[in-house]
Scaffold this motif. Sequence first.
Motif, PDB file in Angstrom:
ATOM      1  N   LEU A  62       0.010  -1.780  -1.036  1.00  0.00           N
ATOM      2  CA  LEU A  62       0.787  -2.826  -0.371  1.00  0.00           C
ATOM      3  C   LEU A  62       0.356  -3.012   1.088  1.00  0.00           C
ATOM      4  O   LEU A  62       0.371  -4.131   1.600  1.00  0.00           O
ATOM      5  CB  LEU A  62       2.276  -2.487  -0.428  1.00  0.00           C
ATOM      6  CG  LEU A  62       2.910  -2.524  -1.826  1.00  0.00           C
ATOM      7  CD1 LEU A  62       4.323  -1.976  -1.772  1.00  0.00           C
ATOM      8  CD2 LEU A  62       2.890  -3.930  -2.382  1.00  0.00           C
ATOM      9  N   LEU A 117       3.511   0.050   5.070  1.00  0.00           N
ATOM     10  CA  LEU A 117       3.249   0.082   3.626  1.00  0.00           C
ATOM     11  C   LEU A 117       1.895   0.676   3.259  1.00  0.00           C
ATOM     12  O   LEU A 117       1.595   0.805   2.066  1.00  0.00           O
ATOM     13  CB  LEU A 117       3.321  -1.348   3.072  1.00  0.00           C
ATOM     14  CG  LEU A 117       4.635  -2.098   3.292  1.00  0.00           C
ATOM     15  CD1 LEU A 117       4.505  -3.541   2.804  1.00  0.00           C
ATOM     16  CD2 LEU A 117       5.784  -1.392   2.577  1.00  0.00           C
ATOM     17  N   ALA A 140       3.481  -3.510  -6.503  1.00  0.00           N
ATOM     18  CA  ALA A 140       2.547  -4.476  -5.933  1.00  0.00           C
ATOM     19  C   ALA A 140       2.674  -5.814  -6.638  1.00  0.00           C
ATOM     20  O   ALA A 140       2.625  -6.879  -6.011  1.00  0.00           O
ATOM     21  CB  ALA A 140       1.117  -3.943  -6.033  1.00  0.00           C
ATOM     22  N   SER A 151       2.179  -4.164   7.801  1.00  0.00           N
ATOM     23  CA  SER A 151       1.279  -3.485   6.861  1.00  0.00           C
ATOM     24  C   SER A 151       1.226  -1.988   7.123  1.00  0.00           C
ATOM     25  O   SER A 151       1.037  -1.191   6.196  1.00  0.00           O
ATOM     26  CB  SER A 151      -0.127  -4.091   6.935  1.00  0.00           C
ATOM     27  OG  SER A 151      -0.810  -3.687   8.117  1.00  0.00           O
ATOM     28  N   TRP A 204       5.730  -7.510  -5.361  1.00  0.00           N
ATOM     29  CA  TRP A 204       5.509  -7.966  -3.986  1.00  0.00           C
ATOM     30  C   TRP A 204       4.726  -9.277  -3.971  1.00  0.00           C
ATOM     31  O   TRP A 204       5.067 -10.211  -3.243  1.00  0.00           O
ATOM     32  CB  TRP A 204       4.778  -6.879  -3.208  1.00  0.00           C
ATOM     33  CG  TRP A 204       4.785  -7.060  -1.724  1.00  0.00           C
ATOM     34  CD1 TRP A 204       3.816  -7.637  -0.970  1.00  0.00           C
ATOM     35  CD2 TRP A 204       5.801  -6.651  -0.802  1.00  0.00           C
ATOM     36  NE1 TRP A 204       4.155  -7.616   0.365  1.00  0.00           N
ATOM     37  CE2 TRP A 204       5.369  -7.018   0.498  1.00  0.00           C
ATOM     38  CE3 TRP A 204       7.031  -6.007  -0.942  1.00  0.00           C
ATOM     39  CZ2 TRP A 204       6.116  -6.758   1.640  1.00  0.00           C
ATOM     40  CZ3 TRP A 204       7.787  -5.748   0.196  1.00  0.00           C
ATOM     41  CH2 TRP A 204       7.335  -6.119   1.462  1.00  0.00           C
ATOM     42  N   LYS A 205       3.683  -9.339  -4.772  1.00  0.00           N
ATOM     43  CA  LYS A 205       2.874 -10.557  -4.836  1.00  0.00           C
ATOM     44  C   LYS A 205       3.703 -11.735  -5.341  1.00  0.00           C
ATOM     45  O   LYS A 205       3.595 -12.854  -4.828  1.00  0.00           O
ATOM     46  CB  LYS A 205       1.665 -10.336  -5.738  1.00  0.00           C
ATOM     47  CG  LYS A 205       0.650  -9.361  -5.185  1.00  0.00           C
ATOM     48  CD  LYS A 205      -0.355  -8.973  -6.267  1.00  0.00           C
ATOM     49  CE  LYS A 205      -1.193  -7.783  -5.828  1.00  0.00           C
ATOM     50  NZ  LYS A 205      -2.022  -7.243  -6.910  1.00  0.00           N
ATOM     51  N   GLU A 225       1.888   2.135  -3.261  1.00  0.00           N
ATOM     52  CA  GLU A 225       1.791   1.202  -4.382  1.00  0.00           C
ATOM     53  C   GLU A 225       3.160   0.680  -4.787  1.00  0.00           C
ATOM     54  O   GLU A 225       3.260  -0.241  -5.604  1.00  0.00           O
ATOM     55  CB  GLU A 225       1.097   1.871  -5.568  1.00  0.00           C
ATOM     56  CG  GLU A 225      -0.358   2.229  -5.276  1.00  0.00           C
ATOM     57  CD  GLU A 225      -1.095   2.758  -6.482  1.00  0.00           C
ATOM     58  OE1 GLU A 225      -0.476   2.874  -7.566  1.00  0.00           O
ATOM     59  OE2 GLU A 225      -2.303   3.046  -6.354  1.00  0.00           O
TER      60      GLU A 225
END
Length: 218
Positions: free
Chosen positions: A62, A96, A5, A93, A8-9, A100
């Motif tokens: 996620l 996902l 995560a 989304s 990803w951010k 995590e």
Amino acid sequence: MILTASDWKRIWTEIGERIEEKKEELCDLDRVIGDGDHGISMAIGWQAIREDLARLEREEDLGALMRSVSRTFLNAVGASVGPLYGTAFLRGSAVLIGKEEAEAEDVMRFWIAVANGIQQMGKAQIGDKTMLDTWLPIAASLESSLEAGEACEPALDKAAEAGRIGMEATRDLISRLGRSGRLGERSKGHIDPGAASAYVLFSAFVDACKRLKGASST
């Protein structure tokens, strides 16, 4: 490739930075065949996303993260691109949700879902001179890589190249939809701004993944 995560951010924040860098170029493209504000709309959307990601610092799911990103982009961008990417990220989304970490297949299926979401919402096809001239070749390339069991990094590179070729091809197309569709032959000779921003977005994702992998290996 496994993306947490936090990874990803970071990647999505870097996408926002790339969009901001390319804002004026995208507006220049849009001034020729549109309202001239596409780059501004994308930058506004991604600034909102970056703020949302900072607020969701502790969110590890996620799918939940991308649901929030979907709502944020939709609420921030009033132009037609808002519902398109809002829908796209919502579709992504679903790939996902509950995860995590995103593994290679998750990453590829996420982007395929994004492209399919845009097509379902916008109803365009390849050749209509829209962002789908970039997104659909990206999705087709990723689907082919998944079927072949190809590793994620080369698959993303191939998909980015397919998207670039699709984007460049819009230069020779006549727009069939939206405001630019009213220009007819006058729309020919110019890259579609939506196709261009789609390539900026996806190539920024690919580049950020590479930087992340490079940093983790040093």
